[in-house]
Motif scaffolding. Structure first.
Motif, short mmCIF file in Angstrom:
data_model
loop_
_atom_site.label_atom_id
_atom_site.label_comp_id
_atom_site.label_asym_id
_atom_site.label_seq_id
_atom_site.Cartn_x
_atom_site.Cartn_y
_atom_site.Cartn_z
N ARG A 25 27.82 -80.92 -7.41
CA ARG A 25 29.07 -80.14 -7.42
C ARG A 25 28.77 -78.66 -7.21
O ARG A 25 29.44 -77.99 -6.42
N SER A 26 27.76 -78.14 -7.88
CA SER A 26 27.41 -76.72 -7.74
C SER A 26 27.03 -76.38 -6.31
O SER A 26 27.43 -75.34 -5.78
N MET A 29 30.16 -76.46 -4.14
CA MET A 29 30.97 -75.27 -4.39
C MET A 29 30.37 -74.05 -3.69
O MET A 29 31.10 -73.25 -3.09
N ARG A 37 36.44 -75.04 -10.57
CA ARG A 37 36.53 -76.48 -10.43
C ARG A 37 37.89 -76.95 -9.92
O ARG A 37 37.99 -78.03 -9.35
N SER A 39 39.68 -75.56 -7.47
CA SER A 39 39.56 -75.56 -6.00
C SER A 39 38.64 -76.69 -5.54
O SER A 39 38.91 -77.37 -4.54
N PHE A 40 37.55 -76.91 -6.28
CA PHE A 40 36.64 -78.00 -5.94
C PHE A 40 37.39 -79.33 -5.94
O PHE A 40 37.27 -80.12 -5.00
N TYR A 43 39.66 -79.67 -2.88
CA TYR A 43 38.90 -80.04 -1.68
C TYR A 43 38.45 -81.49 -1.77
O TYR A 43 38.55 -82.24 -0.80
#
Length: 77
Positions: A25-26, A29, A37, A39-40, A43
């Motif tokens: 995830r990092s 991003m 998170r 916005s993550f 997406y």
């Protein structure tokens, strides 16, 4: 695991997967240039559109983690 081995908890495996997910995830991003998170998640669910360059960056990150086909249908809300 053999038949004579004691069955044990699998919490350790879950923690390792969690660490990989956090790293994945990092990296995604960072590839998207986002810092939160929410916005993550947008997406990831397909609620925010990706341009070709960002999609290629995301594919590269997934491939690094051994995931060859990360794309699916957007989640409807």
């Amino acid at each position: 695991m053999t038949n004579n081995q004691e069955i044990r908890a699998f919490r350790k495996g879950l923690r390792e997967m969690s660490a990989r997910y956090d790293a994945l995830r990092s990296e995604i991003m960072a590839a998207l240039g986002i810092k939160n998170r929410v916005s993550f998640g947008q997406y990831a669910d397909g609620k925010l559109k990706l341009d070709v360059a960002k999609a290629q960056k995301i594919e590269q990150v997934f491939h690094k983690y051994g995931i060859e086909k990360p794309w699916g249908l957007p989640i409807e809300s």
